[in-house]
Scaffold this motif. Sequence first.
Motif, PDB file in Angstrom:
ATOM      1  N   MET A  38     100.522  -0.667  57.227  1.00 34.01           N
ATOM      2  CA  MET A  38     100.074  -1.734  56.296  1.00 34.01           C
ATOM      3  C   MET A  38     100.826  -1.691  55.118  1.00 34.01           C
ATOM      4  SD  MET A  38      97.085  -2.484  57.943  1.00 34.01           S
ATOM      5  CE  MET A  38      96.056  -3.426  57.378  1.00 34.01           C
ATOM      6  N   GLN A  39     101.337  -1.122  54.911  1.00 32.69           N
ATOM      7  CA  GLN A  39     102.330  -1.631  53.006  1.00 32.69           C
ATOM      8  C   GLN A  39     103.723  -2.215  53.981  1.00 32.69           C
ATOM      9  OE1 GLN A  39     101.978  -0.430  50.269  1.00 32.69           O
ATOM     10  NE2 GLN A  39     103.501  -2.434  49.751  1.00 32.69           N
ATOM     11  N   GLU A  40     104.060  -2.477  54.913  1.00 32.54           N
ATOM     12  CA  GLU A  40     104.852  -3.027  55.764  1.00 32.54           C
ATOM     13  C   GLU A  40     103.899  -4.756  55.274  1.00 32.54           C
ATOM     14  OE1 GLU A  40     107.684  -1.134  58.727  1.00 32.54           O
ATOM     15  OE2 GLU A  40     106.297  -2.357  59.341  1.00 32.54           O
ATOM     16  N   TYR A  41     102.773  -5.243  55.970  1.00 31.68           N
ATOM     17  CA  TYR A  41     102.393  -6.894  55.707  1.00 31.68           C
ATOM     18  C   TYR A  41     102.627  -6.620  54.115  1.00 31.68           C
ATOM     19  CZ  TYR A  41     100.226  -6.028  60.482  1.00 31.68           C
ATOM     20  OH  TYR A  41     100.318  -5.851  61.706  1.00 31.68           O
ATOM     21  N   LEU A  42     102.217  -6.066  53.811  1.00 30.45           N
ATOM     22  CA  LEU A  42     102.111  -5.986  52.322  1.00 30.45           C
ATOM     23  C   LEU A  42     103.525  -6.605  51.302  1.00 30.45           C
ATOM     24  CD1 LEU A  42      99.541  -3.756  50.561  1.00 30.45           C
ATOM     25  CD2 LEU A  42      98.757  -6.040  50.862  1.00 30.45           C
ATOM     26  N   ASP A  43     104.157  -5.434  52.015  1.00 33.08           N
ATOM     27  CA  ASP A  43     105.624  -6.180  51.335  1.00 33.08           C
ATOM     28  C   ASP A  43     105.917  -7.423  51.569  1.00 33.08           C
ATOM     29  OD1 ASP A  43     106.501  -3.699  49.747  1.00 33.08           O
ATOM     30  OD2 ASP A  43     107.096  -3.236  51.861  1.00 33.08           O
ATOM     31  N   ALA A  44     105.391  -8.750  53.026  1.00 37.32           N
ATOM     32  CA  ALA A  44     105.649  -9.544  53.611  1.00 37.32           C
ATOM     33  C   ALA A  44     105.333 -10.611  52.439  1.00 37.32           C
ATOM     34  CB  ALA A  44     106.005  -8.924  55.457  1.00 37.32           C
ATOM     35  N   GLY A  45     103.911 -10.114  51.714  1.00 44.11           N
ATOM     36  CA  GLY A  45     102.950 -11.312  51.099  1.00 44.11           C
ATOM     37  C   GLY A  45     102.012 -11.238  52.138  1.00 44.11           C
ATOM     38  N   TYR A  46     102.301 -10.240  53.093  1.00 48.27           N
ATOM     39  CA  TYR A  46     100.345 -10.586  53.452  1.00 48.27           C
ATOM     40  C   TYR A  46      99.270  -9.897  52.760  1.00 48.27           C
ATOM     41  CZ  TYR A  46     102.469 -12.744  58.065  1.00 48.27           C
ATOM     42  OH  TYR A  46     103.320 -13.388  58.801  1.00 48.27           O
ATOM     43  N   THR A  47      98.390 -10.220  52.461  1.00 45.80           N
ATOM     44  CA  THR A  47      97.378  -9.988  51.546  1.00 45.80           C
ATOM     45  C   THR A  47      95.662  -9.800  52.527  1.00 45.80           C
ATOM     46  OG1 THR A  47      96.806 -12.203  50.270  1.00 45.80           O
ATOM     47  CG2 THR A  47      98.395  -9.939  50.044  1.00 45.80           C
ATOM     48  N   THR A  48      95.760 -11.196  53.599  1.00 42.00           N
ATOM     49  CA  THR A  48      94.798 -11.219  54.742  1.00 42.00           C
ATOM     50  C   THR A  48      94.949 -10.989  56.208  1.00 42.00           C
ATOM     51  OG1 THR A  48      93.303 -12.153  53.208  1.00 42.00           O
ATOM     52  CG2 THR A  48      93.035 -12.648  55.430  1.00 42.00           C
ATOM     53  N   LEU A  49      94.442 -10.217  57.081  1.00 41.93           N
ATOM     54  CA  LEU A  49      95.055 -10.144  58.192  1.00 41.93           C
ATOM     55  C   LEU A  49      93.537 -10.163  59.240  1.00 41.93           C
ATOM     56  CD1 LEU A  49      97.521  -7.683  58.341  1.00 41.93           C
ATOM     57  CD2 LEU A  49      98.121  -9.837  58.260  1.00 41.93           C
ATOM     58  N   MET A  50      93.741 -11.066  60.445  1.00 45.47           N
ATOM     59  CA  MET A  50      92.986 -11.528  61.093  1.00 45.47           C
ATOM     60  C   MET A  50      93.930 -10.570  63.118  1.00 45.47           C
ATOM     61  SD  MET A  50      89.991 -12.938  63.174  1.00 45.47           S
ATOM     62  CE  MET A  50      89.548 -14.501  62.871  1.00 45.47           C
ATOM     63  N   ASP A  51      92.720  -9.549  62.928  1.00 48.10           N
ATOM     64  CA  ASP A  51      93.574  -8.236  64.032  1.00 48.10           C
ATOM     65  C   ASP A  51      92.928  -9.756  65.251  1.00 48.10           C
ATOM     66  OD1 ASP A  51      94.427  -6.058  64.990  1.00 48.10           O
ATOM     67  OD2 ASP A  51      92.618  -6.387  66.313  1.00 48.10           O
ATOM     68  N   GLY A  52      93.757 -10.211  66.635  1.00 44.59           N
ATOM     69  CA  GLY A  52      93.248 -11.258  66.603  1.00 44.59           C
ATOM     70  C   GLY A  52      93.049 -10.320  68.561  1.00 44.59           C
ATOM     71  N   GLY A  53      91.725 -10.181  68.443  1.00 48.72           N
ATOM     72  CA  GLY A  53      91.033  -9.522  70.426  1.00 48.72           C
ATOM     73  C   GLY A  53      91.855  -7.828  69.473  1.00 48.72           C
ATOM     74  N   GLY A  54      90.912  -6.792  68.863  1.00 48.64           N
ATOM     75  CA  GLY A  54      91.507  -5.350  68.667  1.00 48.64           C
ATOM     76  C   GLY A  54      90.584  -4.979  69.277  1.00 48.64           C
ATOM     77  N   ARG A  55      90.591  -3.928  69.574  1.00 46.81           N
ATOM     78  CA  ARG A  55      89.715  -2.966  70.060  1.00 46.81           C
ATOM     79  C   ARG A  55      88.820  -1.987  69.288  1.00 46.81           C
ATOM     80  NH1 ARG A  55      93.594   0.595  74.177  1.00 46.81           N
ATOM     81  NH2 ARG A  55      95.365  -0.020  72.206  1.00 46.81           N
ATOM     82  N   ILE A  56      87.362  -2.162  69.500  1.00 42.04           N
ATOM     83  CA  ILE A  56      86.429  -1.510  69.064  1.00 42.04           C
ATOM     84  C   ILE A  56      86.450  -0.001  69.218  1.00 42.04           C
ATOM     85  CG2 ILE A  56      85.039  -2.929  68.192  1.00 42.04           C
ATOM     86  CD1 ILE A  56      83.547  -2.820  70.733  1.00 42.04           C
TER      87      ILE A  56
END
Length: 333
Positions: free
Chosen positions: A44-62
């Motif tokens: 999750m820190q890798e996403y922030l480091d890349a500049g992402y502050t919002t993600l949609m998970d494309g069909g994740g598992r519940i």
Amino acid sequence: VSDAVGSLINANGMTVMPGFIDAHRHIISGDADTWFADQSTERMQEYLDAGYTTLMDGGGRIPGIIELKRRVDTGELIGPRVITSARADPLQYNTEASARARVQELAEAGVEIIKASTTPNEKDILAVLVDEARKYDLDVMVHAVTVPAMLAAVEAGVGKLVHTPHDSFLTAEEAKVVADANIETLSTVGFAVPTFDVYNDDNIPTFRDGNPWPAGILGTGSNAAGEKAVNARTLWDAGVVYGFGTDTNYSPVQGLSHELRSLNLMFSARDIIKMMGPNTAAFLELSDELGTLEPGKQADIVFIDGNPLELIFNLLNVKLVLKGGEIVADHRN
């Protein structure tokens, strides 16, 4: 620029932009419990480091994706805010009763949007999924990677498309069908464009899963590789609200780099910035919170070294990231 606690941030020489949004990302890999224990903090820190502050998970598992959202929302896990989706595919839920039951299951679990992979032959069941989803005020976004599947999804009444189609070229008239139905679409153009830097360094083009170019497009044996980028521009020119998604599960920086290089074939830097900001926020129905820097919106801010209007790949030079006004990634030193 000031952060949430009022300290001054010197942005001299940098470009200030809204936080990046990837509206089609696959976040949790493998077993969810193992991922939470061994990988979640770093990933999750890798996403922030890349500049992402919002993600949609494309069909994740519940329940894994629901638990991820809970941990981020409560501050237990530091990362981009998560928009949840889960699958309800017509092929798997191929009767009206099973389709409606699956939608009910996802709604009760708290999923925010339903994802369905479909073919033209499954249009009737897809329409049932859409009808049931509306009872819970949920959208259905469709994994339609061919033009016929895309048109069938429109006829079934879906609200969103998560792929740019390939396997044939999209006509202007077909693109207008999507625009007239007010259906937002995501890019995922890198899905069908060769890469040189994700899985190999020997300058041999491959698809991003490592299969050979052009015969091995994600294992399907199709040679239909160039249509996606052209179809992207056709949709854009027809007036479709066209947002940004990578459909990746590997390094956020590498996924961003590859999608930018793929989009750069057909779009100007100004187009891509609009795509990544207000258009993707619109896809997520979050235009009042995300996508632009305006009073009243989330203070999700990315500081870029360089001007992306001069070179779109400057978006890879992230120096500082704020999420909700709080510094979550700092690469200034």
